[in-house]
Design an enzyme around this catalytic site. Structure first.
Site, PDB file in Angstrom:
ATOM      1  N   ARG A 189       0.862  -1.185   0.000  1.00 25.96           N
ATOM      2  CA  ARG A 189       0.000   0.000   0.000  1.00 25.96           C
ATOM      3  C   ARG A 189       0.893   1.227   0.000  1.00 25.96           C
ATOM      4  O   ARG A 189       1.579   1.510   0.971  1.00 25.96           O
ATOM      5  CB  ARG A 189      -0.878  -0.015   1.254  1.00 25.96           C
ATOM      6  CG  ARG A 189      -1.808   1.164   1.397  1.00 25.96           C
ATOM      7  CD  ARG A 189      -2.701   0.958   2.634  1.00 25.96           C
ATOM      8  NE  ARG A 189      -3.663   2.034   2.762  1.00 25.96           N
ATOM      9  CZ  ARG A 189      -3.381   3.231   3.283  1.00 25.96           C
ATOM     10  NH1 ARG A 189      -2.168   3.513   3.692  1.00 25.96           N
ATOM     11  NH2 ARG A 189      -4.327   4.151   3.366  1.00 25.96           N
ATOM     12  N   LYS A 194      -4.578   6.690   8.393  1.00 24.60           N
ATOM     13  CA  LYS A 194      -5.737   7.249   7.693  1.00 24.60           C
ATOM     14  C   LYS A 194      -6.350   8.343   8.555  1.00 24.60           C
ATOM     15  O   LYS A 194      -7.372   8.145   9.204  1.00 24.60           O
ATOM     16  CB  LYS A 194      -6.771   6.153   7.414  1.00 24.60           C
ATOM     17  CG  LYS A 194      -6.380   5.192   6.301  1.00 24.60           C
ATOM     18  CD  LYS A 194      -7.594   4.459   5.772  1.00 24.60           C
ATOM     19  CE  LYS A 194      -7.244   3.705   4.490  1.00 24.60           C
ATOM     20  NZ  LYS A 194      -8.431   3.132   3.854  1.00 24.60           N
ATOM     21  N   SER A 201     -12.787  -2.613   1.699  1.00 17.67           N
ATOM     22  CA  SER A 201     -12.915  -1.923   2.989  1.00 17.67           C
ATOM     23  C   SER A 201     -14.374  -1.604   3.256  1.00 17.67           C
ATOM     24  O   SER A 201     -15.078  -1.149   2.356  1.00 17.67           O
ATOM     25  CB  SER A 201     -12.127  -0.608   2.956  1.00 17.67           C
ATOM     26  OG  SER A 201     -10.754  -0.867   2.871  1.00 17.67           O
TER      27      SER A 201
END
Lengths: 290, 263
Positions: A55, A153, A124
């Site tokens: 990621r 996040k 998600s």
């Protein structure tokens, strides 16, 4: 397991079996330099990571192809599954085992069409409704979170373990808990099948040891049971009775019959009989007929 | 079996000889009105998986099931084992021992499997169920089912849902006359006249589903079937003039009975 040992590619079915047995899911961070990732991933896999997700939000996906291929090989050698975040193109270019999508990314159906049947697709989810809607999509796992507020996040609102439990109650596919987790047991006990971490491994002084600890904690936790309920895979929390299962489904005891592993459960036993791992449960009622 | 014009089946005593099916109705409301209009006291049901998510509304939701004698079926069974399992589930769901055994042996026509029907009937009788097997118009099989302990036998007039009426009147009539247990003609009755006919012959009752459910106006058709069933019952009780004529349905062997090398 031959493929795992020789570092080969798992088939469609084997990949899902491997996913089903997974407990620890390590996601790479944005802070570590790209060139440090191969060693980091190797350490995480050696420590017991079952899945690794590449990621990177800052680099264009095309710049990540070579890295992705090398991480894929490293994961395969270590018997882990390798997926990439967001980009179906990257998954295809690197021949990854799958892709993880967010609610705003390429739609799951479109991704499935492009990837074919083998690669895993994860999604998600942040609300119970998203977790429920995900059940209709051709995907292989859902993530539930962020469980806790996380610097990874910063824009996301923490949803707590309730979201993990809500997802577990409706999911036919494995549930991955994510968001600020630094321990293996809590999420599993809330209903997750896997614990996903970013910093807890990537920012650890010894990523291998951190992975080892998390894997061990997740393994030791009392997980929910997978059952077959009316022909579908479903999860049931430890100690749940059949009556509690019915109540969770919003079903009243009168007017239904419950069969477990081919045996009718008398109505008066529903409150005491506990749902076991692998149980085949049928809940039937009357419908119109001639 | 019959006292004061009532039909006794197991623990049930029925005044109405019309058994009302509950499948294929346009709405729950029409179904409830149709049953009320028919005066039926016994209704059939099926057993199916509960939907886990989403819409759980059922066509039965407008009905107070406690007001009726429920006759769950084993529709969907393809073997005796499956029929027995569905019977167990039906009993657990409805707390009643009545079961209509239905084992399909031919997919396209939904015609029953005679051997599996017989086996399931025997097994469920042994378990204490009040068994009403759906069977074909085979006379010997109907007799064997009665012998096996069926509370009533339910020969089909025509394939399920066909509304073709009585395809083999000769056999149906013979079953009605020969069977030592009540005969309830099931399946394929499309018009009230079909029901009237078999009742005139002495059927103990009829089971109608598609003939009502798919009628232009199901509620009015339920009333029409009820009237026909009532008329047929009265007519049989009165004695049809034609039945007095000797040899009306004569039959005899082509092969001599004497000289068979047995006994």
């Amino acid at each position: 397991m031959g493929d795992l040992e020789t570092g080969g590619q798992l088939g469609t079915e084997q990949l899902r079996i491997r996913l089903g047995a997974s407990r620890l899911y390590v996601v790479t961070d944005d802070l570590s330099p790209l060139e440090s990732l191969p060693a980091l991933v190797e350490a995480a896999v050696a420590g017991g990571a079952d899945l690794v997700q590449l990621r990177r939000k800052r680099e264009p996906w095309a710049d990540l192809v070579d890295l992705a291929r090398s991480l894929r090989d490293s994961c395969r050698r270590g018997g882990a599954i390798f997926v990439v975040n967001d980009h179906v193109d990257l998954a295809l270019a690197a021949d990854a085992d799958g892709v993880h999508l967010g609610q705003g990314d390429a739609p799951v159906r479109e991704a499935r069409e492009r990837l074919g049947e083998r690669p895993l697709i994860g999604l998600s989810t942040h609300t119970p409704e998203q977790a429920l809607r995900a059940q209709l999509l051709p995907l292989d796992y859902i993530a539930a979170g962020p469980v806790r507020a996380t610097p990874t996040k910063p824009e996301s609102v923490e949803v707590g373990f309730q979201q993990v439990t809500a997802a577990a109650q409706v999911s036919r596919v494995p549930v991955v808990a994510i968001g600020g987790l630094d321990e293996g047991a809590s999420a599993i006990e809330a209903g997750a099948d896997m614990v996903a971490v970013v910093r807890a491994v990537c920012a650890a002084p010894d990523p291998r040891q951190a992975a080892q600890r998390l894997r061990r904690e997740a393994e030791a936790a009392t997980s929910w049971r997978w059952i077959r309920l009316n022909g579908e895979s479903r999860k049931s929390p430890p100690g749940e009775t059949l009556l509690e299962l019915l109540a969770r489904l919003g079903v009243e005891r009168s007017g239904v019959a419950v069969e477990v592993d081919g045996r009718i459960v008398p109505r008066e036993h529903l409150a005491t009989e506990v749902v076991c791992e692998g149980a085949v449960v049928e809940v039937v009622h009357f419908v119109g007929g001639g | 079996m019959e006292e004061d014009g009532r039909l006794r089946l197991g623990t049930a005593t029925l005044r109405s000889r019309l058994i009302h099916g509950t499948g294929k109705f346009p709405s729950a409301q029409v179904l409830a009105q149709s049953i009320a209009a028919s005066g039926a006291e016994m209704i059939t049901l099926a057993v199916r998986r509960l939907h886990l998510d989403g819409d759980r509304r059922s066509e039965l939701e407008g009905l107070d099931l406690a007001r009726y004698q429920l006759l769950p079926n084993t529709a969907g069974a393809r073997s005796a084992d499956e029929a027995v399992r569905l019977a167990h589930l039906a009993r657990a769901a409805g707390l009643s021992d009545f079961i209509k055994v239905e084992v399909v042996g031919h997919e396209a026509s939904l015609l029953p499997d005679p051997l599996a029907t017989f086996e399931a009937t025997s097994r469920l009788v042994a378990e204490g169920y009040t068994v009403l097997p759906y069977t074909s118009d085979d006379v010997a099989l109907a007799l064997r089912l009665a012998e096996a302990g069926a509370a009533a036998v339910m020969p089909g007039a025509a394939p399920i849902g066909s509304t073709l009426g009585v395809l083999n009147p000769h056999n149906i009539r013979l079953i009605i006359e020969e069977c030592p247990v009540p005969v309830i003609v099931d399946a394929g009755l499309g018009a009230p006249s079909d029901a009237l006919r078999v009742m005139e012959w002495g059927a103990a009752g009829v089971l109608v589903n598609t003939g009502i459910a798919r009628a232009g106006n199901p509620v009015e058709m339920a009333r029409a079937f009820a009237a026909a069933v009532e008329a047929g019952l009265l007519a049989h009780g009165a004695g049809l003039a034609g039945d007095a004529v000797e040899g009306r349905r004569g039959f005899g062997a082509s092969t001599p009975a004497a000289g068979l090398p047995v006994g």
